[in-house]
Design an enzyme around this catalytic site. Structure first.
Site, PDB file in Angstrom:
ATOM      1  N   HIS A  19       0.849  -1.194   0.000  1.00 44.91           N
ATOM      2  CA  HIS A  19       0.000   0.000   0.000  1.00 44.91           C
ATOM      3  C   HIS A  19       0.880   1.237   0.000  1.00 44.91           C
ATOM      4  O   HIS A  19       2.109   1.152  -0.123  1.00 44.91           O
ATOM      5  CB  HIS A  19      -0.996  -0.026   1.163  1.00 44.91           C
ATOM      6  N   HIS A  22       4.129   1.330   2.389  1.00 47.95           N
ATOM      7  CA  HIS A  22       5.268   0.558   1.877  1.00 47.95           C
ATOM      8  C   HIS A  22       5.880   1.270   0.676  1.00 47.95           C
ATOM      9  O   HIS A  22       7.086   1.299   0.492  1.00 47.95           O
ATOM     10  CB  HIS A  22       4.834  -0.829   1.392  1.00 47.95           C
ATOM     11  N   CYS A 127       0.787  -7.273  22.357  1.00 47.68           N
ATOM     12  CA  CYS A 127      -0.037  -6.972  21.180  1.00 47.68           C
ATOM     13  C   CYS A 127       0.454  -7.804  20.006  1.00 47.68           C
ATOM     14  O   CYS A 127       1.623  -7.721  19.617  1.00 47.68           O
ATOM     15  CB  CYS A 127       0.033  -5.488  20.818  1.00 47.68           C
ATOM     16  N   CYS A 130       1.669  -5.606  17.080  1.00 43.36           N
ATOM     17  CA  CYS A 130       3.034  -5.063  17.207  1.00 43.36           C
ATOM     18  C   CYS A 130       4.068  -6.170  17.342  1.00 43.36           C
ATOM     19  O   CYS A 130       5.266  -5.907  17.216  1.00 43.36           O
ATOM     20  CB  CYS A 130       3.173  -4.190  18.445  1.00 43.36           C
ATOM     21  N   CYS A 144      -4.140  -1.049  22.233  1.00 43.37           N
ATOM     22  CA  CYS A 144      -2.876  -0.708  21.577  1.00 43.37           C
ATOM     23  C   CYS A 144      -3.101   0.536  20.721  1.00 43.37           C
ATOM     24  O   CYS A 144      -4.036   0.566  19.916  1.00 43.37           O
ATOM     25  CB  CYS A 144      -2.410  -1.869  20.709  1.00 43.37           C
ATOM     26  N   HIS A 147      -2.882  -0.356  16.886  1.00 45.32           N
ATOM     27  CA  HIS A 147      -3.761  -1.355  16.277  1.00 45.32           C
ATOM     28  C   HIS A 147      -5.188  -1.311  16.787  1.00 45.32           C
ATOM     29  O   HIS A 147      -6.043  -2.053  16.319  1.00 45.32           O
ATOM     30  CB  HIS A 147      -3.159  -2.756  16.439  1.00 45.32           C
ATOM     31  N   LYS A 298      -4.483   7.151  10.336  1.00 49.93           N
ATOM     32  CA  LYS A 298      -3.270   6.586   9.790  1.00 49.93           C
ATOM     33  C   LYS A 298      -3.675   5.558   8.732  1.00 49.93           C
ATOM     34  O   LYS A 298      -4.600   4.802   8.943  1.00 49.93           O
ATOM     35  CB  LYS A 298      -2.525   5.903  10.935  1.00 49.93           C
ATOM     36  N   LYS A 301      -2.329  -1.270   7.015  1.00 51.08           N
ATOM     37  CA  LYS A 301      -3.090  -2.442   6.612  1.00 51.08           C
ATOM     38  C   LYS A 301      -4.027  -2.879   7.730  1.00 51.08           C
ATOM     39  O   LYS A 301      -5.066  -3.440   7.478  1.00 51.08           O
ATOM     40  CB  LYS A 301      -2.157  -3.571   6.229  1.00 51.08           C
TER      41      LYS A 301
END
Ligand code: MSP
Length: 522
Positions: A19, A22, A127, A130, A144, A147, A298, A301
């Site tokens: 995405h 990356h 998590c 993470c 988290c 996430h 943010k 994914k």
């Protein structure tokens, strides 16, 4: 002696397809690598995939595949995507390679032998997103922060890397090398993580095999596999042939890591300490960029709102997308992504400023000087202004790239584009052409514009690797890139050979008329 240059992207988790996040890390890395190659440095650009750990094992199960089958598939997608958008990496590493397993085990054994790995019991909030135990700072309302999911309480006997032993050494190293982590805000963040009252703890580096098979076995205890971050970071050594490939030391000495700010702690704290414990020098620089946001969230994914690089390529061409990413984000800060902003930038900078300069210059050469780069006559103050700008810009771009100010480097190149457009406006070759007595002056003007285009194309190659060669091709001078040495060849005015046969060429960046209806967000 040739100079070496080693640059890395993070290796990408294979639990999602490529995405914008990356892609941004990779676009910056590719740009930097291309520049250093053109600067004559022996450059090595490493990228690849991070394939072990809970998260991948979970995703494989959800897809009814073995972890390796799943990793093969997604890793293949990353690789073919990067090939399709033209990234110039030298090696695509996978953490499931045998060579990498051997490197990880070698480093683990060294650190263990040095007495820096201990066996202990531990309980904490973990998590899975993470892949690590969280501290209070990582939690927002019990979730988290990255996430947005609740951590699990875990109790385990595990192996711990004695991070705390290296705390004071790392603080000193950062103070002695002020640009070790850059931009500065991230250096300060790491120094904050290293403060005595920050709660920095030793790092759990193992997972019991009964719970997780999908990892590299510890060389000193076969009941455990290695924690995914410890495994992943070591890819930077495997990639250049640790320990004894011919140029391992030469490359390692120059290592530049490119990362996003979410993975600052593993790279800024764990990694230098791991290297120290294994008896290796720290990397040269850690270069940290911000996040692309979409509608104030943010893009990642885990949150599922992705922008696919291939969809962007298809809609706008990859150079246009690349240009937007590099120009819009100040390296280190967050930026907002929208297709409207992309279209506005591409139209203003590429279609109007750059595209017009190329088109009108080549059209005039075709019309007034028989499609050949003309012999210039006497030059004066207006020409000097263009050539002085070219030299100043080439110099600035070199410094800005080396300082990771890629957005500024692009702005500098466009100073030259704008200066050349202004030059044409003031010199008005279309008027000069009407008076046969001013034929020599016309030749000077068109030569100056063509020579400026040569410099612009050379400097743009790392940023727009498809478009820049096309400009040189239209100028009749594609070999300029083959033998170029930056920044010198962009600073030395007058290298464009007289008499080259130019082409009118198709418009480089046609104006994009409106935001397409079908959004690329999926
Ligand atoms: N596997 C780890 C890295 C290990 S390196 C030894 C990892 N992988 S990742 O696939 O999740 O992310 C890779 C890169 O993408 C990171 O640099 C990350 O910062 C970047 N991005 C992911 N989402 C992003 C944005 N929305 N914006 C910018 N970059 C972000 O982390």
């Amino acid at each position: 002696m040739s100079q070496f240059f080693y640059v890395t992207t993070p290796i990408f988790y294979v639990n999602a397809e490529p995405h914008i996040g990356h892609t941004y890390t990779s676009v910056v890395t590719d740009t930097i690598a291309r520049y250093h190659r053109l600067a004559g440095e022996q450059t090595f650009y490493l990228t690849g995939t991070d394939e072990h750990g809970d998260k991948i094992a979970e995703a494989a199960t959800a897809n009814k595949m073995t972890p390796l089958e799943f990793a093969d598939r997604i890793s293949g997608i990353f690789r073919s995507t990067w090939d399709e958008v033209g990234f110039s990496y030298d090696r695509f590493i996978r953490t499931t390679e045998r060579k990498h397993q051997r490197t990880v085990q070698d480093i683990l054994q060294k650190v263990y032998d040095a007495g820096d790995i201990e066996f202990r019991e531990y309980e904490g909030s973990y998590c899975v997103g993470c892949e690590r135990f969280l501290t209070d700072r990582d939690l927002v309302n019990g979730l988290c922060r990255d996430h947005e999911r609740a951590p699990e309480l875990r109790r385990e006997a595990n192996y711990f890397f004695r991070l705390t032993k290296y705390r004071a050494w790392l603080v000193q190293h950062i103070q002695d090398n002020p640009d070790f982590i850059r931009p500065e805000r991230y250096k300060n963040e790491v120094l904050g993580m290293l403060r005595e009252d920050s709660g920095l703890d030793d790092l759990c580096i193992s997972r019991p095999k009964e719970r997780l098979h999908w990892g590299i076995p510890l060389p000193f205890d076969e009941n455990y596999v290695c924690y995914v971050w410890f495994d992943a970071l070591i890819n930077y050594l495997t990639g250049i042939g640790y320990p004894d490939a011919p140029h391992f030391d030469d490359y390692w000495r120059t290592a530049e890591h490119m990362i996003g700010k979410d993975i600052l702690k593993p790279h800024g704290v764990f990694w230098p300490m791991m290297l120290k414990a294994a008896g290796l020098e720290p990397y040269q620089h850690l270069n940290v960029h911000g996040f692309w946001n979409l509608a104030d969230r943010k893009i990642s994914k885990s949150l599922g709102n992705m922008i696919s690089p291939l969809a962007m390529k298809q809609k706008y061409g990859f150079d246009a997308f690349r240009y937007f990413l590099l120009r819009e984000m100040s390296f280190g800060l967050d930026a907002a992504f929208s297709e409207e902003a992309l279209i506005a930038r591409v139209n203003a900078d590429l279609a109007n400023n750059l595209g017009n300069l190329v088109n009108r210059t080549l059209n005039m050469v075709a019309r007034y000087t028989d499609g050949k780069v003309p012999q210039p006559d006497t030059t004066g103050e207006p020409e000097d202004r263009v050539s002085d700008t070219a030299a100043r810009v080439a110099n600035a771009v070199d410094a800005q790239i080396r300082n990771l100010e890629v957005h500024r480097a692009l702005a500098s190149i466009f100073d030259l584009v704008n200066e050349t457009n202004r030059y044409l406006e003031t010199r008005a070759p279309w008027t000069v052409a009407k008076d046969p007595a001013r034929e020599a002056e016309l030749r000077t003007i068109l030569y100056t514009a063509c020579e400026a285009l040569r410099v612009i194309a050379l400097l743009l190659e790392p940023f727009l690797p498809a478009t820049a060669p096309a400009i040189l091709e239209d100028l009749g001078y594609p070999e300029a890139l083959l033998h170029a040495q930056l920044p010198q060849d962009a600073m030395r005015w007058g290298q464009l050979p007289v008499g080259l046969k130019t082409k009118k060429g198709t418009p480089l960046f046609p104006r994009i008329e409106a935001a397409p209806d079908d959004s690329a967000e999926g």
